[in-house]
Write a protein that holds these residues in place. Structure first.
Motif, PDB file in Angstrom:
ATOM      1  N   ASP A 145      13.642 -65.852 -20.689  1.00 31.32           N
ATOM      2  CA  ASP A 145      14.641 -65.944 -21.741  1.00 31.32           C
ATOM      3  C   ASP A 145      14.649 -64.735 -22.683  1.00 31.32           C
ATOM      4  OD1 ASP A 145      13.437 -69.273 -21.892  1.00 31.32           O
ATOM      5  OD2 ASP A 145      15.334 -68.659 -20.972  1.00 31.32           O
ATOM      6  N   TYR A 146      13.470 -64.269 -23.010  1.00 33.47           N
ATOM      7  CA  TYR A 146      13.346 -63.239 -24.048  1.00 33.47           C
ATOM      8  C   TYR A 146      12.580 -62.039 -23.512  1.00 33.47           C
ATOM      9  CZ  TYR A 146      14.299 -67.416 -26.874  1.00 33.47           C
ATOM     10  OH  TYR A 146      14.845 -68.564 -27.384  1.00 33.47           O
ATOM     11  N   TRP A 147      12.966 -60.849 -23.993  1.00 34.22           N
ATOM     12  CA  TRP A 147      12.376 -59.608 -23.518  1.00 34.22           C
ATOM     13  C   TRP A 147      12.020 -58.679 -24.667  1.00 34.22           C
ATOM     14  CZ3 TRP A 147      11.354 -58.425 -18.431  1.00 34.22           C
ATOM     15  CH2 TRP A 147      11.825 -59.342 -17.487  1.00 34.22           C
ATOM     16  N   GLY A 148      10.925 -57.954 -24.482  1.00 33.60           N
ATOM     17  CA  GLY A 148      10.583 -56.885 -25.396  1.00 33.60           C
ATOM     18  C   GLY A 148      11.285 -55.603 -25.009  1.00 33.60           C
ATOM     19  N   GLN A 149      11.064 -54.554 -25.788  1.00 36.37           N
ATOM     20  CA  GLN A 149      11.811 -53.320 -25.629  1.00 36.37           C
ATOM     21  C   GLN A 149      11.213 -52.375 -24.597  1.00 36.37           C
ATOM     22  OE1 GLN A 149       9.414 -53.693 -27.674  1.00 36.37           O
ATOM     23  NE2 GLN A 149       8.392 -51.724 -27.985  1.00 36.37           N
ATOM     24  N   GLY A 150      10.001 -52.631 -24.147  1.00 43.87           N
ATOM     25  CA  GLY A 150       9.382 -51.771 -23.147  1.00 43.87           C
ATOM     26  C   GLY A 150       8.475 -50.726 -23.757  1.00 43.87           C
ATOM     27  N   THR A 151       7.418 -50.414 -23.026  1.00 45.40           N
ATOM     28  CA  THR A 151       6.501 -49.354 -23.424  1.00 45.40           C
ATOM     29  C   THR A 151       6.158 -48.547 -22.165  1.00 45.40           C
ATOM     30  OG1 THR A 151       4.399 -48.877 -24.562  1.00 45.40           O
ATOM     31  CG2 THR A 151       4.442 -50.845 -23.179  1.00 45.40           C
ATOM     32  N   LEU A 152       6.196 -47.227 -22.284  1.00 44.05           N
ATOM     33  CA  LEU A 152       6.040 -46.355 -21.129  1.00 44.05           C
ATOM     34  C   LEU A 152       4.570 -46.109 -20.820  1.00 44.05           C
ATOM     35  CD1 LEU A 152       7.217 -44.422 -18.980  1.00 44.05           C
ATOM     36  CD2 LEU A 152       7.234 -42.642 -20.755  1.00 44.05           C
ATOM     37  N   VAL A 153       4.211 -46.327 -19.573  1.00 41.89           N
ATOM     38  CA  VAL A 153       2.881 -46.011 -19.077  1.00 41.89           C
ATOM     39  C   VAL A 153       3.027 -44.905 -18.046  1.00 41.89           C
ATOM     40  CG1 VAL A 153       0.911 -46.865 -17.762  1.00 41.89           C
ATOM     41  CG2 VAL A 153       1.983 -48.329 -19.498  1.00 41.89           C
ATOM     42  N   THR A 154       2.322 -43.810 -18.277  1.00 41.40           N
ATOM     43  CA  THR A 154       2.354 -42.677 -17.352  1.00 41.40           C
ATOM     44  C   THR A 154       0.935 -42.394 -16.887  1.00 41.40           C
ATOM     45  OG1 THR A 154       4.249 -41.710 -18.513  1.00 41.40           O
ATOM     46  CG2 THR A 154       3.018 -40.280 -17.014  1.00 41.40           C
ATOM     47  N   VAL A 155       0.736 -42.457 -15.580  1.00 42.90           N
ATOM     48  CA  VAL A 155      -0.576 -42.192 -15.000  1.00 42.90           C
ATOM     49  C   VAL A 155      -0.483 -40.879 -14.235  1.00 42.90           C
ATOM     50  CG1 VAL A 155      -2.446 -43.072 -13.573  1.00 42.90           C
ATOM     51  CG2 VAL A 155      -0.927 -44.666 -14.780  1.00 42.90           C
ATOM     52  N   SER A 156      -1.149 -39.884 -14.774  1.00 36.35           N
ATOM     53  CA  SER A 156      -1.034 -38.555 -14.187  1.00 36.35           C
ATOM     54  C   SER A 156      -2.233 -37.714 -14.576  1.00 36.35           C
ATOM     55  CB  SER A 156       0.246 -37.870 -14.673  1.00 36.35           C
ATOM     56  OG  SER A 156       0.320 -36.539 -14.218  1.00 36.35           O
ATOM     57  N   SER A 157      -2.619 -36.824 -13.683  1.00 34.36           N
ATOM     58  CA  SER A 157      -3.712 -35.908 -13.995  1.00 34.36           C
ATOM     59  C   SER A 157      -3.174 -34.601 -14.569  1.00 34.36           C
ATOM     60  CB  SER A 157      -4.538 -35.640 -12.738  1.00 34.36           C
ATOM     61  OG  SER A 157      -3.703 -35.158 -11.699  1.00 34.36           O
ATOM     62  N   VAL A 189      14.411 -64.034 -32.631  1.00 38.82           N
ATOM     63  CA  VAL A 189      13.338 -63.874 -31.649  1.00 38.82           C
ATOM     64  C   VAL A 189      13.022 -62.389 -31.490  1.00 38.82           C
ATOM     65  CG1 VAL A 189      12.720 -64.133 -29.219  1.00 38.82           C
ATOM     66  CG2 VAL A 189      13.964 -65.964 -30.408  1.00 38.82           C
ATOM     67  N   GLN A 190      11.745 -62.078 -31.536  1.00 39.06           N
ATOM     68  CA  GLN A 190      11.326 -60.689 -31.346  1.00 39.06           C
ATOM     69  C   GLN A 190      10.093 -60.627 -30.455  1.00 39.06           C
ATOM     70  OE1 GLN A 190      10.796 -58.883 -35.238  1.00 39.06           O
ATOM     71  NE2 GLN A 190      12.887 -58.120 -35.195  1.00 39.06           N
ATOM     72  N   LEU A 191      10.088 -59.651 -29.564  1.00 35.45           N
ATOM     73  CA  LEU A 191       8.925 -59.313 -28.767  1.00 35.45           C
ATOM     74  C   LEU A 191       8.723 -57.811 -28.904  1.00 35.45           C
ATOM     75  CD1 LEU A 191      10.455 -61.806 -27.183  1.00 35.45           C
ATOM     76  CD2 LEU A 191       8.746 -61.335 -25.437  1.00 35.45           C
ATOM     77  N   GLN A 192       7.571 -57.417 -29.413  1.00 33.74           N
ATOM     78  CA  GLN A 192       7.299 -56.017 -29.684  1.00 33.74           C
ATOM     79  C   GLN A 192       6.132 -55.550 -28.831  1.00 33.74           C
ATOM     80  OE1 GLN A 192       9.112 -54.026 -31.908  1.00 33.74           O
ATOM     81  NE2 GLN A 192       7.946 -52.339 -31.030  1.00 33.74           N
ATOM     82  N   ALA A 193       6.447 -54.768 -27.810  1.00 29.58           N
ATOM     83  CA  ALA A 193       5.411 -54.260 -26.905  1.00 29.58           C
ATOM     84  C   ALA A 193       4.862 -52.932 -27.408  1.00 29.58           C
ATOM     85  CB  ALA A 193       5.975 -54.090 -25.499  1.00 29.58           C
ATOM     86  N   SER A 194       3.581 -52.716 -27.173  1.00 27.52           N
ATOM     87  CA  SER A 194       2.941 -51.460 -27.558  1.00 27.52           C
ATOM     88  C   SER A 194       1.742 -51.209 -26.662  1.00 27.52           C
ATOM     89  CB  SER A 194       2.499 -51.514 -29.026  1.00 27.52           C
ATOM     90  OG  SER A 194       1.540 -52.537 -29.218  1.00 27.52           O
ATOM     91  N   GLY A 195       1.177 -50.004 -26.777  1.00 27.82           N
ATOM     92  CA  GLY A 195      -0.044 -49.700 -26.049  1.00 27.82           C
ATOM     93  C   GLY A 195       0.128 -48.762 -24.878  1.00 27.82           C
ATOM     94  N   GLY A 196       1.360 -48.418 -24.553  1.00 28.04           N
ATOM     95  CA  GLY A 196       1.569 -47.492 -23.458  1.00 28.04           C
ATOM     96  C   GLY A 196       1.151 -46.083 -23.825  1.00 28.04           C
ATOM     97  N   GLY A 197       1.158 -45.214 -22.837  1.00 28.67           N
ATOM     98  CA  GLY A 197       0.785 -43.834 -23.084  1.00 28.67           C
ATOM     99  C   GLY A 197       0.486 -43.107 -21.799  1.00 28.67           C
ATOM    100  N   LEU A 198      -0.065 -41.918 -21.952  1.00 28.71           N
ATOM    101  CA  LEU A 198      -0.452 -41.083 -20.819  1.00 28.71           C
ATOM    102  C   LEU A 198      -1.933 -41.279 -20.538  1.00 28.71           C
ATOM    103  CD1 LEU A 198       0.071 -38.786 -18.771  1.00 28.71           C
ATOM    104  CD2 LEU A 198      -0.415 -37.174 -20.635  1.00 28.71           C
ATOM    105  N   VAL A 199      -2.260 -41.568 -19.299  1.00 26.62           N
ATOM    106  CA  VAL A 199      -3.653 -41.794 -18.926  1.00 26.62           C
ATOM    107  C   VAL A 199      -3.903 -41.161 -17.562  1.00 26.62           C
ATOM    108  CG1 VAL A 199      -3.144 -44.038 -17.879  1.00 26.62           C
ATOM    109  CG2 VAL A 199      -5.458 -43.565 -18.708  1.00 26.62           C
ATOM    110  N   ARG A 200      -5.123 -40.708 -17.344  1.00 30.06           N
ATOM    111  CA  ARG A 200      -5.475 -40.103 -16.065  1.00 30.06           C
ATOM    112  C   ARG A 200      -5.717 -41.182 -15.008  1.00 30.06           C
ATOM    113  NH1 ARG A 200      -6.574 -34.735 -16.489  1.00 30.06           N
ATOM    114  NH2 ARG A 200      -6.999 -33.912 -18.582  1.00 30.06           N
ATOM    115  N   PRO A 201      -5.523 -40.869 -13.757  1.00 30.02           N
ATOM    116  CA  PRO A 201      -5.851 -41.836 -12.698  1.00 30.02           C
ATOM    117  C   PRO A 201      -7.276 -42.335 -12.845  1.00 30.02           C
ATOM    118  CG  PRO A 201      -4.661 -39.988 -11.790  1.00 30.02           C
ATOM    119  CD  PRO A 201      -4.945 -39.632 -13.218  1.00 30.02           C
ATOM    120  N   GLY A 202      -7.450 -43.638 -12.677  1.00 33.06           N
ATOM    121  CA  GLY A 202      -8.752 -44.258 -12.864  1.00 33.06           C
ATOM    122  C   GLY A 202      -8.997 -44.747 -14.274  1.00 33.06           C
ATOM    123  N   GLY A 203      -8.134 -44.386 -15.188  1.00 30.58           N
ATOM    124  CA  GLY A 203      -8.292 -44.786 -16.578  1.00 30.58           C
ATOM    125  C   GLY A 203      -7.793 -46.190 -16.853  1.00 30.58           C
ATOM    126  N   SER A 204      -7.858 -46.572 -18.116  1.00 35.69           N
ATOM    127  CA  SER A 204      -7.493 -47.924 -18.536  1.00 35.69           C
ATOM    128  C   SER A 204      -6.572 -47.890 -19.747  1.00 35.69           C
ATOM    129  CB  SER A 204      -8.751 -48.718 -18.894  1.00 35.69           C
ATOM    130  OG  SER A 204      -9.606 -48.862 -17.788  1.00 35.69           O
TER     131      SER A 204
END
Length: 126
Positions: A114-126, A1-16
């Protein structure tokens, strides 16, 4: 079983951002899925959850209602979390999870999955 999370990153407040979680090794259609987050010094929190394809239930923690949208693509065994109007307090490591015995009252409980991915960091900062 694998769960692969992606898409995190640094974004400014109000961003997506859109997080993705590609899964394999289990029957995705029959599992409830969820996104959880954990900020430094805090407990893991259920952010958004959606029941298996047989049901039609969703859960959003109060602080993200109207801003985040969870979805699933059963053909691709993939779940998504669309995050709009991001705030600094959304900063956390985001985890995807899947569970086969989730009921409405447990959708937001990490221990029910039951199953978990490894996590992806989301940072919201100006």
């Amino acid at each position: 079983v694998q769960l692969q999370a992606s898409g995190g990153g640094l974004v400014r407040p109000g961003g997506s951002l859109r997080l993705s979680c590609v899964t394999s090794g289990f029957n995705f259609d029959y599992y409830a899925i969820g996104w959880f987050r954990q900020a430094p010094g805090k407990e893991r929190e259920g952010v958004a959850c959606i029941s298996s394809s047989a049901d039609d239930n969703t859960y959003y923690t109060e602080s993200v209602k109207g801003r985040f949208t969870i979805s699933r693509d059963n053909a691709k065994n993939t779940m998504y979390l669309r995050m709009n109007s991001l705030k600094p307090e959304d900063t956390a490591v985001y985890y995807c999870a899947a569970g086969s015995r989730i009921i409405t009252s447990t959708m937001n409980r990490a221990g029910a999955y039951d199953y978990w991915g490894q996590g992806t960091l989301v940072t919201v900062s100006s």
